[in-house]
Scaffold this active site. Structure first.
Site, PDB file in Angstrom:
ATOM      1  N   HIS A 249       0.783  -1.109   0.047  1.00 43.94           N
ATOM      2  CA  HIS A 249       0.148   0.157  -0.204  1.00 43.94           C
ATOM      3  C   HIS A 249       0.671   0.981   0.284  1.00 43.94           C
ATOM      4  O   HIS A 249       0.612   2.719  -0.705  1.00 43.94           O
ATOM      5  CB  HIS A 249      -1.199   0.068   0.866  1.00 43.94           C
ATOM      6  CG  HIS A 249      -1.557   1.667   1.515  1.00 43.94           C
ATOM      7  ND1 HIS A 249      -2.861   1.756   0.342  1.00 43.94           N
ATOM      8  CD2 HIS A 249      -1.418   2.065   2.417  1.00 43.94           C
ATOM      9  CE1 HIS A 249      -3.435   2.715   0.644  1.00 43.94           C
ATOM     10  NE2 HIS A 249      -2.222   3.064   2.126  1.00 43.94           N
ATOM     11  N   ARG A 361      14.927  10.852  16.381  1.00 42.12           N
ATOM     12  CA  ARG A 361      14.724  11.496  15.492  1.00 42.12           C
ATOM     13  C   ARG A 361      13.312  12.387  15.143  1.00 42.12           C
ATOM     14  O   ARG A 361      12.991  13.053  14.478  1.00 42.12           O
ATOM     15  CB  ARG A 361      15.383  10.495  14.090  1.00 42.12           C
ATOM     16  CG  ARG A 361      17.076   9.956  13.815  1.00 42.12           C
ATOM     17  CD  ARG A 361      17.367   9.730  13.345  1.00 42.12           C
ATOM     18  NE  ARG A 361      17.543  10.533  11.971  1.00 42.12           N
ATOM     19  CZ  ARG A 361      17.577  10.040  11.035  1.00 42.12           C
ATOM     20  NH1 ARG A 361      17.981   8.348  10.718  1.00 42.12           N
ATOM     21  NH2 ARG A 361      17.282  10.145   9.468  1.00 42.12           N
ATOM     22  N   ASN A 362      12.276  10.568  15.671  1.00 41.90           N
ATOM     23  CA  ASN A 362      11.144  11.009  15.383  1.00 41.90           C
ATOM     24  C   ASN A 362      10.376  12.645  15.844  1.00 41.90           C
ATOM     25  O   ASN A 362       9.958  13.403  15.395  1.00 41.90           O
ATOM     26  CB  ASN A 362      10.120   9.598  15.679  1.00 41.90           C
ATOM     27  CG  ASN A 362       8.587  10.263  15.324  1.00 41.90           C
ATOM     28  OD1 ASN A 362       8.248   9.776  14.869  1.00 41.90           O
ATOM     29  ND2 ASN A 362       8.371  10.376  16.850  1.00 41.90           N
ATOM     30  N   ALA A 363      11.083  12.464  17.433  1.00 41.16           N
ATOM     31  CA  ALA A 363      11.068  13.557  18.290  1.00 41.16           C
ATOM     32  C   ALA A 363      11.163  15.329  17.386  1.00 41.16           C
ATOM     33  O   ALA A 363      10.829  15.813  17.507  1.00 41.16           O
ATOM     34  CB  ALA A 363      11.576  13.481  19.366  1.00 41.16           C
ATOM     35  N   ASP A 390       9.631  15.973  22.791  1.00 42.92           N
ATOM     36  CA  ASP A 390       9.681  16.633  22.695  1.00 42.92           C
ATOM     37  C   ASP A 390       8.638  18.234  22.525  1.00 42.92           C
ATOM     38  O   ASP A 390       8.003  17.958  23.388  1.00 42.92           O
ATOM     39  CB  ASP A 390       9.632  16.326  21.185  1.00 42.92           C
ATOM     40  CG  ASP A 390       8.138  15.638  20.613  1.00 42.92           C
ATOM     41  OD1 ASP A 390       6.515  16.526  21.343  1.00 42.92           O
ATOM     42  OD2 ASP A 390       7.770  14.550  20.304  1.00 42.92           O
ATOM     43  N   GLY A 420       8.848  10.548   6.821  1.00 44.06           N
ATOM     44  CA  GLY A 420       9.111   9.220   7.848  1.00 44.06           C
ATOM     45  C   GLY A 420       8.306   8.447   7.132  1.00 44.06           C
ATOM     46  O   GLY A 420       7.232   8.868   6.019  1.00 44.06           O
ATOM     47  N   LEU A 423       7.990   3.617  10.244  1.00 42.25           N
ATOM     48  CA  LEU A 423       7.665   2.003  10.662  1.00 42.25           C
ATOM     49  C   LEU A 423       9.266   2.853  11.698  1.00 42.25           C
ATOM     50  O   LEU A 423       9.190   1.787  12.285  1.00 42.25           O
ATOM     51  CB  LEU A 423       9.162   1.264   9.762  1.00 42.25           C
ATOM     52  CG  LEU A 423       7.909   0.564   8.489  1.00 42.25           C
ATOM     53  CD1 LEU A 423       8.691   0.314   7.090  1.00 42.25           C
ATOM     54  CD2 LEU A 423       7.122  -0.297   8.732  1.00 42.25           C
TER      55      LEU A 423
END
Length: 459
Positions: A249, A361-363, A390, A420, A423
């Protein structure tokens, strides 16, 4: 196959039981032949032979020779012992052939004649033989009682009827118990085998469950291990199916954008071509990152990894923070280690590095421009606690648990603009769980998202 197993168990157990019966018979026979009667210097076998010699004497003295012949031919009640009677002429009374041992014993009995008017002479005895002379109305006879043949031949012949009746009853009872025992062992194995066949045929919900019969510790453990294995395999298969579905998808959008950019490049001017090539390169990078993270998530979920690295958590976080802080410079975002404790554990250094890198890295991707992501490393009992906070918009409370699912995004447009793949947090959760830890998220006071990680480090 289970039927064959059932009958193999039954036959083996029944044969073992019959063997025990024969062994007990042998022990009883051996004791009968060798065990001495307390207070007497003769064995039980010799006492039985003496009784037969006395009975023979009574037959000869009171019933006569002809009656004795009939009694010898019937040979009832002798058991394993044979009785031979020799007349005054030295011939066996009913014409039977005898061994040299028996003939010598008869000669020895004739040599020990009864003294005076005594009816019986002295007993002539050897290991398994007793003989004596008998006087009747002026004639002298010799009677010899002997134990002949091997144990098996004595067991198979010259036994009273009640002996074989008892043996048959014992064998029938042992057969019944053998059938019950075979069923007790084979029934749970049949159930486990049926569940295994169903699982192999694609029924991922096939389980053994609670056993009602044959619940030995080993069988219960086998059933439990099978159910645990089936549950884990089902989770792996469903995870792979879900991963393939989600990756398929997610690949559609960047591939569609690449196709559009390619069409624009074919018919556009130089500026349009360059812009399209840039877009194709961006989407290619996104696809490469997505596939790399999908492979890493699959490896964490299915493959075994070495867990013997000595990991210094404070040094690992320093390295992750240094690299992430460099990436945030263009937008004025920083990553700061607010609290630090020297902690170490044994595990997989690459997996832990990937976990902390994805969380930080997401924060950094969601914190506000000009703000800092705060990281704290502390010890709580036997656990290492890592908190990453964050100053971004946070996450709706109903979706806090779902952000650790693969490809889940709370805001699709924002996630795509930040680059992003959905995952990173799923990889972090799987890596932390492989180390026996936990990872949770909550909205922080004053805004922003706080991710809390706990890892066991021992006492």
């Amino acid at each position: 196959m289970m039927q064959r197993l059932f009958w193999r168990i039954f036959v083996a157990f029944w044969i073992a039981t019959v063997f025990l019966l024969v062994a007990f018979a042998w022990i009883a026979t051996s004791n009968f032949e060798t065990e001495k009667i307390p207070g007497f210097d003769i064995t039980r076998l010799q006492a039985s032979m003496d009784d037969l010699l006395a009975r023979t004497g009574r037959e000869l003295r009171h019933e006569g020779v002809e009656s004795t012949r009939q009694w010898l031919r019937a040979a009832s009640g002798f058991g394993p012992v044979s009785v031979y009677v020799f007349g005054p002429d030295g011939d066996e009374l009913i014409g039977r052939s005898t061994s040299p041992t028996v003939a010598n014993a008869a000669a020895g009995a004739f040599a020990a004649l009864p003294l005076g008017d005594a009816p019986y002479g002295a007993i002539y005895s050897s290991e398994r033989l007793r003989a004596r002379s008998i006087r009747t109305r002026g004639e002298v006879y010799a009677a010899v009682a002997t134990l002949e043949g091997s144990f098996l031949s004595r067991l198979a012949s010259r036994r009273p009827t009640w002996f074989w009746q008892n043996i048959l009853v014992a064998m029938a009872v042992s057969a019944i118990f053998s059938l019950l025992f075979a069923w007790y062992v084979a029934a749970p194995l049949q159930r486990i085998r049926a569940s295994t066949r169903r699982f192999a045929e694609g029924d991922l919900d096939a389980r053994v469950g609670q056993l009602r019969f044959g619940r030995s510790t080993e069988i219960d453990a086998l059933a439990t291990e099978f159910d645990a294995m089936a549950e884990r395999i089902k989770a792996f298969i469903e995870s792979h199916r879900r991963l393939v579905r989600d990756v398929s998808h997610e690949l559609r959008s960047p591939l569609a954008r690449q196709r559009v950019a390619l069409e624009l490049a074919r018919g556009g001017d130089t500026a349009q071509v360059n812009a399209s090539l840039d877009r194709i390169e961006c989407e290619s990078d996104r696809l490469e990152a997505m596939l790399a993270q999908a492979l890493e998530l699959s490896r964490l979920e299915t493959a075994s990894m070495p867990m013997d690295d000595h990991v210094e958590l404070d040094a690992l976080l320093d390295d992750v923070i240094t690299n992430a802080d460099y990436e945030g410079v263009p937008r004025g975002r920083k990553v700061v280690l607010l609290e630090r404790t020297r902690l170490s554990l044994v595990g997989s250094h690459p997996a832990l590095y990937s976990a902390f890198e994805n969380v930080i890295r997401n924060a950094l991707a969601y914190t506000a421009d000009g703000s800092a992501v705060g990281v704290r490393l502390a010890r709580i009992g036997a656990w290492a606690s890592v908190k990453v906070r964050d100053h971004g918009p946070g996450v709706p409370a109903s979706e806090l648990a779902r952000i650790f699912e693969p490809f889940y995004r709370t805001d699709t447009a924002r996630a795509r603009s930040s680059g992003g793949t959905g995952l990173g947090l799923a990889i972090a959760r799987r890596a932390i769980e492989r180390h026996g830890g936990t990872i949770l998220a909550q909205n922080a006071d004053g805004g922003g998202l706080e991710v809390m990680i706990e890892l066991p480090i021992g006492p």
